[in-house]
Enzyme design. Structure first.
Site, PDB file in Angstrom:
ATOM      1  N   GLU A 158       0.771  -1.236   0.000  1.00  0.00           N
ATOM      2  CA  GLU A 158       0.000   0.000   0.000  1.00  0.00           C
ATOM      3  C   GLU A 158       0.809   1.297   0.000  1.00  0.00           C
ATOM      4  O   GLU A 158       0.315   2.329  -0.449  1.00  0.00           O
ATOM      5  CB  GLU A 158      -0.941  -0.003   1.221  1.00  0.00           C
ATOM      6  CG  GLU A 158      -1.982  -1.102   1.198  1.00  0.00           C
ATOM      7  CD  GLU A 158      -2.908  -1.003   0.000  1.00  0.00           C
ATOM      8  OE1 GLU A 158      -3.387   0.111  -0.289  1.00  0.00           O
ATOM      9  OE2 GLU A 158      -3.128  -2.033  -0.663  1.00  0.00           O
ATOM     10  N   SER A 168     -22.841 -31.048 -27.096  1.00  0.00           N
ATOM     11  CA  SER A 168     -23.310 -30.611 -28.407  1.00  0.00           C
ATOM     12  C   SER A 168     -23.813 -29.171 -28.446  1.00  0.00           C
ATOM     13  O   SER A 168     -24.030 -28.628 -29.526  1.00  0.00           O
ATOM     14  CB  SER A 168     -24.426 -31.539 -28.900  1.00  0.00           C
ATOM     15  OG  SER A 168     -23.910 -32.811 -29.201  1.00  0.00           O
TER      16      SER A 168
END
Length: 774
Positions: free
Chosen positions: A113, A382
């Site tokens: 940070e 499919s």
């Protein structure tokens, strides 16, 4: 002698004085402008300095722990109904002294940070410069943030996230004053006891328990880097939600620790990402399907640069795209159709509005803290053939193109066959799609420019994610190649991606990225985000998408009668495709799908298990796409669209000289002296063949073949019924198959409980493969 500046007798042009020179004029105005700016900038700077000093003098510095987190964020449906609440866990925070916080944790947070924390005076000139560059270039993510650890604490504790210069001035002044009055240890302790780490944990002590279920004193350096990595966006960087991003951020933290001198390069090289237990249920977690919607919404907010801290502390009102009617229908269909089925079965349903990309219905499972099946990579079977058809139409191959449906020997020794030996002889692409013929679509893929790669490209264009989770590149092998099995759904895709990709077809080839968050407001009415209408990106020509829709329109009805119907409006056109993935060479199935759409809604349904094991129904019969998934899809779509106008698909323009589905002979049925028979495959009923009343099978006018024994179907029983029950019942006894066999089960064949005997076993023995129906 000549006179400077005059012309010879007879006239001429006067020489230009230096005062008339345009370059001199520009220089003069530039000098004036710079002088003005030079005068203004010090004035602005002076005003800023005075304002800063006044703010600094009047600022009061809070004591650690003074932050108040007492507002609740609410997640709403599109019409304002509550889906979930995000309640601050004020009790889930334990203040610890700086000496009780391992140095590795402090170092990891600094690396994540604020790498200049030890030397800055509450703010970072370099950080502010990066932030300014990001604002100017629109590249804030790469330029980096400007907030120091001290500023972040001040923002969380005192001034909030209001977007204004006044607020930023106040933040800088207080941060500077705090840096002068507090020690770095005081600031670090206050920050680590206040910041939100995710999983309901405020402060580092609670975070240690939430992520690793251990006391803070026992946290390792690797684990410290996990905690530090989460601070920037806890939902996004939670390894349970986004493992790939979490690991990337973890590596960034460790590399930062090396650069700050807190970690030796040799120690860094030996580190591996630690095991992070699953999150425990939190007090404010929303149960059931809504809990998984909440998870997706919170992750999306991070992508919109709305921080977790804002969510937890600013009383946000988050309006989503979830349509309550669609959501109720999706959940009811998913849970209702699984009643009475084996407990191991799982399902997921996602519904997307093709006109916006908004997710209107979302069911990833019933465990709010468990696995979200809508985000899981699953073989699609499919249902992926649709993208081969898209690729073909893009290459000007029409629906009328015909291929043989005989078994196909693919390169490498692979033999491609159709489910249950299904065949059309030779047929066009529309018929082959309806019958879900593997061999036809494999041959089509091999004819495409690019072959398997063309299918993968079409799927990606439609909306199948390029990457997700730990899969860096979808629809391909580790070496970058694409295998031919892509056309048969070999590679994993997510339920949400299949709904999105089919939504692109419903929108006539316009892709819109799926999303959940429509609008975000603070408790005092400030709008933090308001999504604007999305025109989308045209990825296919309209004629390509519309011809696909035409080919898919008959399939819902063809697949065991799953057409859509509105009780007040009548039949509703839809386009859909089923899919089934087999479980290795066991002869059983492990994934079953139904994906389909109307112009208003695209819905994908998956059925499977947690472990990828065989899927069977209550009677032990294998589940196919045309069965339970289609039941769920039909119920979900009918309920979601009930009362909404019936909309037809656009009439497609011609591709390769063919517009829409090619002409086919009228449906073949038995004459009044006989009854129909079906042979279910993995996607739905097969062709129907007419009898002529004397026990022979008529294939076309003047073309018949005698049935074994020259007896009418079902001759062994009462109207063919003595050997089997009505279609759809389980089992397969000596009289013939029950599922789909119907009245043609009396000839002595034995069904397998799924295909029933079909038109072969149900007649007491095999019959020759009929010639092509052209």
């Amino acid at each position: 002698m000549s006179t400077r500046g005059t012309s010879p007798a007879g006239g001429g042009r006067r020489a230009r004085s230096s005062a008339d020179d345009p370059r001199r004029k520009r220089q003069k105005w530039l000098a004036v402008g710079l002088g003005a700016v030079g005068a203004i900038v010090p004035a602005v700077a002076l005003i800023g300095i005075v304002a800063f000093m006044l703010t600094y003098v009047g600022a009061s510095v809070p004591a650690p722990g003074d932050i108040k987190q007492n507002q609740v964020a609410t997640i709403l449906t599109s019409n304002g109904q509550t889906i979930a609440r995000v309640v601050p866990e004020e009790g889930n925070r334990t203040d610890v002294k700086i000496e009780d916080i391992p140095q590795s944790v402090q170092d990891a947070v600094i690396a994540a940070e604020d790498r200049e924390f030890e030397s800055n005076s509450g703010f970072s000139i370099r950080g502010l410069s990066r932030a300014a560059i990001g604002q100017v270039t629109g590249n804030g993510g790469e330029a980096g943030g400007g907030s120091t650890i001290t500023q972040q604490y001040v923002k969380n504790a005192l001034v909030g996230d209001e977007h204004s210069y006044e607020r930023k001035f106040k933040e800088l002044a207080i941060a500077t004053k705090m840096s002068n009055e507090w020690s770095k240890d005081d600031i670090m302790a206050a920050y680590l006891n206040t910041i939100y780490f995710g999983r309901g944990a405020y402060g580092v002590a609670a975070a240690s328990q939430a992520y690793f279920r251990k006391d803070l004193s026992k946290i390792t350096t690797e684990e410290a880097a996990v905690l530090a990595a989460a601070i920037r966006s806890p939902s996004y960087y939670d390894p349970e939600i986004n493992r790939e991003a979490a690991e990337a951020r973890w590596n960034y933290v460790l590399d930062g620790m090396v650069s700050t001198g807190a970690l030796a390069p040799t120690d860094r090289a030996a580190m591996q990402y630690p095991k992070v237990p699953a999150a425990r249920a939190q007090g404010d977690d929303t149960p059931g399907a809504n809990g998984l919607i909440k998870r997706q919404v919170l992750a999306e907010l991070g992508e919109l640069n709305i921080s977790e801290q804002q969510v937890r502390t600013e009383g946000l009102k988050i309006t989503t795209t979830i349509d309550p009617k669609v959501q109720r229908s999706v959940v009811a269909a998913a849970n209702g159709k699984l009643e009475g089925e084996p407990k191991k079965l799982r399902t997921s349903v996602v519904s997307i509005d093709p006109r916006t990309g908004g997710v209107q219905g979302y069911f990833g499972g019933n465990d709010a803290t468990g696995w979200d099946y809508a985000q899981a990579g699953l073989q699609t079977g499919s249902s992926f053939k649709v993208f081969a058809l898209v690729a073909a139409l893009e290459q000007d191959i029409p629906l009328s193109k015909t291929y043989s449906s005989a078994p196909y020997s693919a390169p490498g020794g692979l033999t491609v066959e159709n489910s249950d030996g299904e065949s059309c002889g030779s047929c066009n692409l529309a018929t082959a799609m309806k019958m879900s013929l593997n061999t036809v679509y494999y041959r089509l893929m091999m004819d495409l420019d690019g072959q398997a790669q063309a299918v993968a490209d079409a799927a990606h264009q439609a909306g199948v994610a390029e990457s997700f989770g730990t899969i860096e590149h979808t629809l391909q092998e580790a070496n970058g190649g694409v295998e031919g099995g892509v056309v048969l759904g070999q590679y994993p895709s997510r339920v949400i991606d299949m709904a999105s990709a089919y939504a692109t077809l419903a929108a006539s080839g316009v892709y819109r990225e799926p999303y959940f968050v429509q609008k975000v407001e603070t408790s005092d009415g400030e709008v933090l985000f308001d999504r604007q209408p999305n025109k989308g990106e045209r990825v296919f020509e309209a004629k390509v998408a519309d011809n696909v829709s035409a080919a898919l329109e008959p399939i819902a009805s063809y697949s065991n009668g799953h057409a859509l119907y509105d009780p007040s409006l009548g039949s509703r056109p839809s386009a859909s495709k089923t899919g089934t993935a087999q479980l290795g060479d066991t002869g059983q199935n492990k994934d079953a799908w139904m994906v389909g759409y109307t112009p208003q809604l695209s819905t994908a349904v998956w059925v499977g298990t947690d472990e990828g094991t065989a899927i069977t129904n209550y009677a032990g019969s294998s589940i196919y796409g045309s069965m339970l998934p289609s039941d769920i899809w039909q119920a979900a779509m009918n309920g979601a669209l009930e009362g909404k106008p019936i909309q037809d698909f656009p009439e497609p323009d011609a591709v390769g000289g063919q517009a829409g589905v090619p002409y086919e002979p009228p449906p073949v049925t038995y004459d009044p002296d006989t009854r129909e028979t079906e042979s279910p495959d993995d996607e739905g009923p097969s062709r129907r063949f007419p009898g002529n009343g004397d026990g022979n099978l008529t294939l076309a006018p003047g073309v018949t073949i005698p049935l074994p024994g020259n007896a009418a179907p079902g001759g062994g029983g009462n109207s063919g019924n003595s050997g089997g029950n009505s279609g759809g019942n389980p089992g397969g006894d000596s009289g013939g198959g029950n599922t789909g066999g119907d009245d043609y089960t009396g000839g002595g064949g034995t069904g397998d409980g799924t295909t029933g005997g079909g038109y072969q076993d149900g007649f007491g023995g095999d019959i020759p493969e009929p010639p092509p129906l052209n």
